[in-house]
Design a protein around this motif. Structure first.
Motif, PDB file in Angstrom:
ATOM      1  N   GLU A  40       0.819  -1.222   0.000  1.00 46.30           N
ATOM      2  CA  GLU A  40       0.000   0.000   0.000  1.00 46.30           C
ATOM      3  C   GLU A  40       0.853   1.273   0.000  1.00 46.30           C
ATOM      4  O   GLU A  40       0.324   2.379   0.001  1.00 46.30           O
ATOM      5  CB  GLU A  40      -0.913   0.025   1.234  1.00 46.30           C
ATOM      6  CG  GLU A  40      -1.901  -1.137   1.308  1.00 46.30           C
ATOM      7  CD  GLU A  40      -2.872  -1.173   0.130  1.00 46.30           C
ATOM      8  OE1 GLU A  40      -3.353  -0.092  -0.255  1.00 46.30           O
ATOM      9  OE2 GLU A  40      -3.110  -2.268  -0.413  1.00 46.30           O
ATOM     10  N   LYS A  61       3.676  -8.320  -6.959  1.00 43.48           N
ATOM     11  CA  LYS A  61       4.168  -8.689  -8.294  1.00 43.48           C
ATOM     12  C   LYS A  61       5.538  -8.080  -8.597  1.00 43.48           C
ATOM     13  O   LYS A  61       6.086  -8.270  -9.675  1.00 43.48           O
ATOM     14  CB  LYS A  61       3.164  -8.247  -9.352  1.00 43.48           C
ATOM     15  CG  LYS A  61       1.892  -9.079  -9.334  1.00 43.48           C
ATOM     16  CD  LYS A  61       0.941  -8.613 -10.400  1.00 43.48           C
ATOM     17  CE  LYS A  61      -0.335  -9.436 -10.376  1.00 43.48           C
ATOM     18  NZ  LYS A  61      -1.360  -8.909 -11.253  1.00 43.48           N
ATOM     19  N   ARG A  64       7.129  -1.197  -8.856  1.00 46.25           N
ATOM     20  CA  ARG A  64       6.730  -0.314  -9.955  1.00 46.25           C
ATOM     21  C   ARG A  64       7.467   1.011  -9.785  1.00 46.25           C
ATOM     22  O   ARG A  64       7.418   1.611  -8.705  1.00 46.25           O
ATOM     23  CB  ARG A  64       5.211  -0.100  -9.893  1.00 46.25           C
ATOM     24  CG  ARG A  64       4.674   0.737 -11.021  1.00 46.25           C
ATOM     25  CD  ARG A  64       3.167   0.876 -10.908  1.00 46.25           C
ATOM     26  NE  ARG A  64       2.673   1.822 -11.903  1.00 46.25           N
ATOM     27  CZ  ARG A  64       1.532   2.471 -11.796  1.00 46.25           C
ATOM     28  NH1 ARG A  64       0.742   2.287 -10.759  1.00 46.25           N
ATOM     29  NH2 ARG A  64       1.169   3.315 -12.744  1.00 46.25           N
ATOM     30  N   GLY A  71      -1.100  11.359  -6.285  1.00 43.26           N
ATOM     31  CA  GLY A  71      -1.794  10.735  -5.152  1.00 43.26           C
ATOM     32  C   GLY A  71      -0.958  10.830  -3.888  1.00 43.26           C
ATOM     33  O   GLY A  71       0.108  11.463  -3.878  1.00 43.26           O
TER      34      GLY A  71
END
Lengths: 213, 249
Positions: A40, A61, A64, A71
């Motif tokens: 998160e 995964k 990134r 945000g």
């Protein structure tokens, strides 16, 4: 993202870095599982020299990397590239964050956790070699690479030590670290004493003026 | 033929009603090898442009995203990963051949559950008002018959605060790059199209439609006229491609 950087180049560089990191993570499943716990979080790394913004978002995964993020950010870190390198390679990230020159905003615990996971990232490079070349050839090539890396690391450590000794002891181009730290401490103490003396003389001068009146 | 009833199809002036069918023929012809051609034509850089689009979209977990002219689903696949099972991604395309290729590709990749496939015209989007957090259209707007109607339709389906991202070929800022780009577009692209898809006309149309597409500032003005606020654009690869972003107030 910083406006003066070409978005194509910036995005391409981050894509390549992200692919490399995620490839390493697939070979280190333990680190990948630990990263999932930070899923998160978004970390903003603002490098001031060279000017570059990178947003890092871990997930189950992989990692990134983004040049732009619209945000909330969990932790924001600002500093020069050398400061980030110092943090990335530090054995004690908490001490580096406290004593270093990095400016930190937000949750430092999440950042320290991320640093620890990445610092102990130990990919099993033998696995892809074995799956491509077969058990025997893959293992032998991995052994060869491992011993070359190990020799390279030893040689680099030894060269570093010898260079350090030459600069400090033989050529006397720079004083040894301990001597320099003693000198800085003495300068700091002298500075403090001068300040105390200054305030004492100020006080005495004030009292003298009061007596004269 | 009155001026009002015509529009451009590449360098040709055609009837407005005829353009959609002509564009459809182009994409029916190239659909099966669309991804391969994109990689060949751009040297793989289209992936970088799309990646930047995703970054700038600000899409996050749980969002609803509409990818218009989504073609073979490059953007929709990534959005589906980002929005997660509680989000929703709609891949819309006017062309059924492209939609079929995109649907097969995404299902084969394991994208399921939060993805919908809709055959839709960008000018008349079949969705209720205020439905999406983000609408994207990548390399699709120049093929739309009436861009102003399409932009207003996109605004209608966006939620207040939602973002529209238009990724499209544009005008290079440098004269030298512009000349090299022209030579590449009109000499190399049709030849490449002939060799790979046995269809040089479609790629001649691609080059012509890019030249007829509004430049960066004009498209920004068109977005503002349609009702978008805080419109901005980012040039990529010297302005060969521009990414426009606008918000619904």
């Amino acid at each position: 993202m910083v406006d003066n950087i070409n978005p194509t180049v910036h995005t391409a560089a981050l894509a390549a870095l992200e692919a490399g990191l995620n490839q390493a993570l697939t070979l280190a499943p333990q680190s990948a599982a630990e990263l999932a716990e930070l899923a998160e979080c978004v970390f903003a790394l603002h490098c001031t020299s060279p000017t570059l913004d990178v947003y890092l978002q871990p997930s189950a995964k992989g990692i990134r990397l983004m040049g732009y993020h619209d945000g909330a950010v969990t932790t924001s870190v600002r500093g020069e590239a050398s400061d980030f390198t110092e943090l990335a390679t530090s054995k004690d990230p908490t001490a580096t964050l406290i004593n270093g020159r990095l400016e930190l905003q937000g949750d430092s615990a999440a950042l320290i956790e991320l640093q620890k996971i990445l610092a102990k990232l130990n990919p099993d490079w033998e696995a892809p070699l074995v799956s491509t070349l077969g058990d025997v050839a893959g293992h032998q090539l991995a052994q060869m690479l491992r011993s070359s890396f190990s020799w390279g690391k030893q040689a680099s450590d030894s060269l570093g030590r010898q260079l350090d000794e030459y600069i400090h002891e033989e050529a006397r181009l720079s004083p040894p670290r301990l001597e320099l730290e003693d000198f800085y401490r003495d300068v700091q103490q002298l500075g403090q004493r001068v300040e105390r003396l200054q305030s004492r003389t100020d006080r005495l001068r004030k009292r003298l003026r009061a007596l004269q009146q | 033929m009155s001026e009002k009833d015509t529009t451009n199809f590449g360098y040709k002036e055609v009837e407005k009603e005829a353009k959609a069918g002509m564009v459809a023929d182009v994409f029916h012809s190239v659909a099966s090898r669309y991804d391969l051609m994109n990689d060949l034509m751009s040297g793989g850089i289209h992936r970088i442009w799309k990646r930047f689009t995703i970054e700038l979209s600000g899409v996050r977990k749980g969002n609803a995203v509409l990818d218009i002219a989504g073609g073979t689903g490059d953007l929709a696949a990534r959005f589906a990963d980002i929005v997660g099972p509680e989000g929703r991604v709609v891949l819309a395309d006017i062309n059924d051949s492209m939609l079929q290729v995109g649907r097969d590709k995404l299902l084969d990749q394991g994208h399921l559950g939060n993805l919908e496939f809709v055959q839709a015209d960008a000018q008349h989007l079949p969705f209720p008002d205020d439905s999406f957090d983000c609408v994207t259209i990548a390399f699709g707007l120049r093929n739309v018959t009436d861009k102003d109607i399409a932009l207003r339709s996109m605004l209608r389906v966006l939620k207040p605060g939602g973002r529209l991202l238009v990724l499209e070929f544009s005008k290079p800022g440098n004269d030298l790059l512009s000349k090299a780009y022209d030579a590449y577009s009109f000499k190399v692209l049709p030849l490449m199209g002939k060799l790979v898809t046995n269809d040089s006309d479609s790629y001649q149309y691609l080059a012509e439609s890019i030249r007829m597409h509004p430049d960066q500032e004009t498209l920004k003005d068109m977005m503002e006229d349609a009702g978008f606020t805080r419109c901005e654009y980012h040039n990529m690869t010297g302005g060969v491609v521009a990414l426009h972003k606008g918000l619904k107030a």
